[in-house]
Design a protein around this motif. Structure first.
Motif, short mmCIF file in Angstrom:
data_model
loop_
_atom_site.label_atom_id
_atom_site.label_comp_id
_atom_site.label_asym_id
_atom_site.label_seq_id
_atom_site.Cartn_x
_atom_site.Cartn_y
_atom_site.Cartn_z
N SER A 143 0.82 -1.22 0.00
CA SER A 143 0.00 0.00 0.00
C SER A 143 0.85 1.27 0.00
O SER A 143 0.42 2.30 -0.52
CB SER A 143 -0.97 0.01 1.19
OG SER A 143 -0.26 -0.01 2.41
N GLN A 144 2.05 1.21 0.56
CA GLN A 144 2.93 2.37 0.53
C GLN A 144 3.69 2.47 -0.80
O GLN A 144 4.03 3.57 -1.25
CB GLN A 144 3.95 2.34 1.68
CG GLN A 144 3.34 2.59 3.04
CD GLN A 144 2.81 1.30 3.68
OE1 GLN A 144 3.00 0.20 3.17
NE2 GLN A 144 2.11 1.46 4.78
N LEU A 145 3.98 1.35 -1.42
CA LEU A 145 4.71 1.33 -2.68
C LEU A 145 3.81 1.64 -3.88
O LEU A 145 4.25 2.24 -4.86
CB LEU A 145 5.37 -0.03 -2.90
CG LEU A 145 6.51 -0.40 -1.95
CD1 LEU A 145 6.87 -1.87 -2.09
CD2 LEU A 145 7.72 0.49 -2.21
N LEU A 146 2.55 1.24 -3.80
CA LEU A 146 1.64 1.34 -4.93
C LEU A 146 1.52 2.75 -5.53
O LEU A 146 1.59 2.89 -6.76
CB LEU A 146 0.26 0.79 -4.55
CG LEU A 146 -0.71 0.55 -5.69
CD1 LEU A 146 -0.12 -0.41 -6.71
CD2 LEU A 146 -2.02 0.01 -5.16
N PRO A 147 1.35 3.81 -4.73
CA PRO A 147 1.24 5.14 -5.35
C PRO A 147 2.45 5.50 -6.21
O PRO A 147 2.28 6.00 -7.34
CB PRO A 147 1.10 6.09 -4.16
CG PRO A 147 0.56 5.24 -3.05
CD PRO A 147 1.15 3.87 -3.27
N GLY A 148 3.64 5.25 -5.72
CA GLY A 148 4.84 5.56 -6.50
C GLY A 148 4.91 4.74 -7.77
O GLY A 148 5.27 5.26 -8.84
N PHE A 149 4.56 3.45 -7.67
CA PHE A 149 4.57 2.60 -8.85
C PHE A 149 3.53 3.06 -9.88
O PHE A 149 3.78 3.06 -11.08
CB PHE A 149 4.32 1.14 -8.49
CG PHE A 149 5.50 0.46 -7.86
CD1 PHE A 149 6.80 0.74 -8.23
CD2 PHE A 149 5.31 -0.51 -6.88
CE1 PHE A 149 7.89 0.10 -7.66
CE2 PHE A 149 6.39 -1.15 -6.29
CZ PHE A 149 7.68 -0.85 -6.69
N LEU A 150 2.34 3.44 -9.40
CA LEU A 150 1.28 3.89 -10.32
C LEU A 150 1.67 5.18 -11.03
O LEU A 150 1.49 5.31 -12.25
CB LEU A 150 -0.03 4.07 -9.56
CG LEU A 150 -0.74 2.79 -9.13
CD1 LEU A 150 -1.95 3.10 -8.27
CD2 LEU A 150 -1.14 1.97 -10.35
N ILE A 151 2.21 6.14 -10.28
CA ILE A 151 2.61 7.42 -10.89
C ILE A 151 3.74 7.19 -11.89
O ILE A 151 3.72 7.72 -13.01
CB ILE A 151 3.02 8.43 -9.81
CG1 ILE A 151 1.81 8.79 -8.92
CG2 ILE A 151 3.60 9.70 -10.44
CD1 ILE A 151 2.18 9.52 -7.64
N THR A 152 4.73 6.39 -11.50
CA THR A 152 5.84 6.09 -12.40
C THR A 152 5.33 5.38 -13.65
O THR A 152 5.73 5.71 -14.78
CB THR A 152 6.90 5.23 -11.69
OG1 THR A 152 7.37 5.92 -10.54
CG2 THR A 152 8.08 4.92 -12.60
N GLY A 153 4.44 4.41 -13.48
CA GLY A 153 3.88 3.69 -14.62
C GLY A 153 3.10 4.58 -15.55
O GLY A 153 3.19 4.45 -16.78
N MET A 154 2.33 5.52 -14.99
CA MET A 154 1.59 6.46 -15.84
C MET A 154 2.56 7.34 -16.63
O MET A 154 2.32 7.64 -17.80
CB MET A 154 0.65 7.32 -15.00
CG MET A 154 -0.55 6.58 -14.48
SD MET A 154 -1.80 7.62 -13.67
CE MET A 154 -0.86 8.54 -12.47
#
Length: 144
Positions: free
Chosen positions: A26-37
């Protein structure tokens, strides 16, 4: 689009640079989502910009060069990240199991990669122009 994508990529990497040994999905997901976008917004326009500016007779060479450049970039990115983590690591990598040192090294690696992504955003903003669209707009405005 490439500039925006690279800025988003840098932003996602900076979010990930806050990594802590206690982080979960849950802490990693936002960074991964933004980077992926950011990466998603960049990949297709880079391909279009490259292939759209090459004569059809050289499309095969341009395509191969573009793909080789992507693989080289990925390989160098992994090597740079590993080197930054190793440089931040206290003592011997093989004998240490310090999760805080590992997280600090990964955080520094994300910061370095974010800086590279921001530099790429600036480079894209300065060098890539949509000439075909500008020509179409000029031609359209002359016909009215």
């Amino acid at each position: 689009m490439i500039t925006v994508g690279m800025v988003l990529t840098a932003a996602g990497l900076l979010v990930l640079a806050g990594i802590d040994p206690g982080w979960g999905v849950s802490q990693l997901l936002p960074g991964f989502l933004i980077t992926g976008m950011g990466i998603a917004r960049t990949t297709t326009p880079v391909t279009t910009a490259t292939m759209g500016n090459v004569p059809p007779a050289h499309a095969d060479t341009a395509s191969g060069t573009l793909n080789a450049s992507r693989m080289l970039g990925l390989s160098l990115g992994i090597a740079v990240m590993g080197a930054v983590v190793a440089a931040q690591w206290p003592g011997d990598l093989a004998d240490s199991v310090d999760p805080k040192a590992f997280a600090d090294g990964i955080a520094a690696g994300f910061q370095v990669n974010a800086a590279i992504a921001l530099a790429a955003a600036v480079l894209a903003a300065v060098t890539i122009h949509d000439e075909p669209r500008q020509r179409r707009q000029r031609a359209s405005s002359r016909s009215h």
